[in-house]
Design an enzyme around this catalytic site. Structure first.
Site, PDB file in Angstrom:
ATOM      1  N   GLN A 209    -111.100 -19.578  27.973  1.00 12.95           N
ATOM      2  CA  GLN A 209    -109.561 -19.052  26.887  1.00 12.95           C
ATOM      3  C   GLN A 209    -108.947 -20.017  27.598  1.00 12.95           C
ATOM      4  OE1 GLN A 209    -108.826 -18.384  24.205  1.00 12.95           O
ATOM      5  NE2 GLN A 209    -110.425 -17.328  23.414  1.00 12.95           N
ATOM      6  N   CYS A 332    -110.659 -17.238  16.517  1.00 13.78           N
ATOM      7  CA  CYS A 332    -109.509 -18.482  16.526  1.00 13.78           C
ATOM      8  C   CYS A 332    -109.246 -18.710  15.153  1.00 13.78           C
ATOM      9  CB  CYS A 332    -109.775 -19.302  17.678  1.00 13.78           C
ATOM     10  SG  CYS A 332    -110.795 -20.612  16.909  1.00 13.78           S
TER      11      CYS A 332
END
Length: 596
Positions: A209, A332
């Site tokens: 991330q 996402c």
């Protein structure tokens, strides 16, 4: 907050001028809107979006194109919206300070360098302050010694740079240019990062991330989803990357298995487990190839954190058939997340919670974590029409019509369960991957409606999205194979619309042989998109990546048949939401390309 000096024309942070509470509200609404498309998720309301720890300077990885302007200066940044103009962004608000400093040095060092560097992939460690640089060549590297000398000068100028690597890319589009294996030119090939108290080795091509501080919020939520099952026997982490979820949650299970297709990331996962002092079994395989093993493992829980395209059908079936009591799904892309949650519903996996998290502050993107809980008997197929011993049932695309090998669910099994009677049987079938109404009957009615199909008294109208744009209407006639009886097969079709350069076709089969429509549309050069057997692999891959198509785009929309009373009944099942999503995305892509 201070406004960015690059906006406009840069459009990289569309929420830059919004009050932060408004940004969080819009991100939650985006997740809620995606969920609302799917009837299987009715009643599911996302919680409030979890705020990012920091709105600026949070991005620890930057993958950016490089170009030389008319003034001879090197630019590193983003393309202006709707154009090929590369904007130089030396003061980007979301990029971590160490990366801005390294990018500034690269702008000077790359002036006049040949062969030109097409992209840079920069990563910083929040915990150590060190940086790794990957240079992506725009063509074959001729002067590798010169490149090493440039890398050495960068290390001299910026001591925080731990190493510099090279990734070769020949005429590759941007997504491919910033992925893949690399070769270290100077220094160390990896960085170390910390997340939720664990240590991770990060190689240049491995996913992690970009905002580790915000990622800790995501990990806190997923831990809360799965902690009620602890101590678990087995936990499986799919699309594991460097093993972040599996390693951070290793204390919840006696056995943790991480599945990752990128070998570089899988190696990092094994190394990270050793650094963190936890046990982790790493399987360097794509998730769909791990499907059978997942069923055999019978895990207590599964974590899935796929790329933006979401889950493929084999992985959905594997998760559904694994027996896992809980599934934590991080994504996402709210739309592919909702699509996949709905596809898992027929396996009695009920979406209990969705939590949006702001992992991409100032952008319009949002991460979301969802919890699915297995509730045996929870799913019942939708019945569109009922008349005595005949019913019209909607078939979800993920299910076969009839039972297959093993204990995987089928539409027949779910109908019998819902009706409490094993006498119900399908009068016809739809392919796995196709959706629409299926007629089920019992007793003497099964023979009567079966005879109606044989005599051609049942009319079917399918919608299919095909490669290319076929002519307005036509008819295809072929001779069936010996296995299918050798008779004539006939399909009429007409074009309903053109969507994003693809033809939406209404197909009306006059006979009903196996895969007939799929074979006939392939025969005229317009195979159905998403068809693995009769379709175009390149077109299918593009549709998966860009248009969220994870299934065969074939839907039985209308079914006309004689009811037991003798009247003609017409059942209309609208295009399901996952296919409407595909059409919407194609229209958005067309609008973006045309500058509308």
């Amino acid at each position: 907050m201070t406004l960015c000096p690059h906006a406009p024309p840069c459009g990289g942070c569309p929420h830059l001028a919004l009050p932060y509470e408004e940004s969080l509200r819009l991100k939650r609404e985006r997740v809620a809107e995606a969920v609302s498309r799917f009837p299987a998720l009715s009643g599911v309301a996302p919680s409030a979006c979890v705020a990012a720890p920091s709105r600026t300077g949070h991005r620890t990885r930057v993958k950016a194109p490089v170009a030389v302007g008319a003034d001879g200066r090197v630019r590193i940044g983003l393309y202006a919206p709707g154009s090929h103009e590369l904007l130089d962004l030396p003061e980007c608000q979301v990029v971590a300070a160490p990366l801005l400093a390294v990018a500034a040095a690269l702008r000077e060092l790359l002036v006049g360098f040949a062969p030109p560097i097409g992209h840079v992939d920069l990563r910083a460690s929040r915990s150590t302050g060190l940086v790794h640089v990957t240079l992506v060549s725009r063509g074959p590297v001729v002067d590798e010694d010169g490149l090493r000398a440039l890398a050495a000068r960068l290390l001299e100028r910026r001591p925080e740079v731990r190493g510099v690597s090279l990734r070769r890319s020949v005429d590759a589009p941007t997504p491919r240019a910033v992925a893949g294996r690399t070769a270290c030119l100077v220094g160390e090939p990896q960085l170390e990062e910390r997340l939720a108290g664990r240590r991770f080795r990060l190689s240049p091509g491995s996913f992690f991330q970009a905002d580790p501080a915000a990622a800790e919020e995501l990990h806190r939520i997923v831990r809360g989803f799965l902690a009620p099952l602890a101590p678990m026997r087995t936990l499986v982490d799919l699309f594991a990357g460097v093993g972040a979820f599996g390693i951070c949650l290793a204390d919840l299970a006696a056995r943790v298995v991480a599945v990752e297709s990128v070998r570089e990331a899988a190696d990092d996962a094994a190394a990270s487990a050793a650094l963190s002092g936890v046990g982790l079994e790493v399987e360097p395989l794509p998730s769909e190839r791990f499907a059978e093993r997942l069923r055999d493992l019978a895990p207590d829980a599964v974590i899935a954190d796929p790329p933006r395209r979401g889950l493929d059908a084999r992985t959905i079936e594997a998760i559904g058939g694994s027996g896992a009591r809980r599934v934590a799904y991080a994504s996402c892309d709210p739309e592919t997340l909702a699509r996949d949650l709905a596809a898992l519903a027929p396996f009695d996996l009920v979406c209990a919670e969705i939590a949006p998290v702001d992992l991409f502050a100032l952008s319009d993107r949002v991460e979301a974590a969802a919890l699915l809980v297995r509730e045996p008997g929870a799913f019942s197929p939708r019945i569109f029409w009922r008349g005595g011993d005949l019913i019209a049932v909607e078939k979800p695309w993920i299910l076969p019509t009839t039972p297959q090998e093993g204990n995987a669910p089928s539409l027949t099994g779910l109908v019998r369960r819902a009706e409490g009677d094993d006498a119900w049987s399908p009068a016809h079938r739809l392919d796995v991957g196709a959706s629409g109404p299926v007629l089920f009957a019992r007793g003497r009615e099964l023979g009567r409606i079966g005879g109606a199909f044989s005599r051609g008294e049942v009319e079917k109208e399918y919608l299919a999205l095909v490669r290319g744009v076929p002519r307005g209407k036509g008819k295809v006639a072929t001779r069936a194979t010996r296995e299918l009886g050798g008779g004539e097969e006939r399909t009429r079709y007409r074009r309903e619309a053109v969507v994003g350069g693809y033809g939406l076709v209404r197909a009306l089969p006059e006979t009903g042989e196996r895969h007939q429509i799929r074979r006939h549309l392939e025969r005229i050069g317009h195979p159905i998109l998403g068809d693995e057997r009769h379709g175009d692999p390149r077109a299918n891959r593009w549709m998966i990546e860009r248009a969220a198509l994870d299934r065969l785009f074939l839907h039985l929309e209308r079914l006309r048949f004689p009811a037991p009373s003798g009247e003609i009944v017409e059942v209309v099942v609208p295009l399901p939401p996952e296919l409407e999503l595909v059409l919407d995305r194609l229209e958005r892509l067309r609008s973006a390309t045309s500058g509308c």
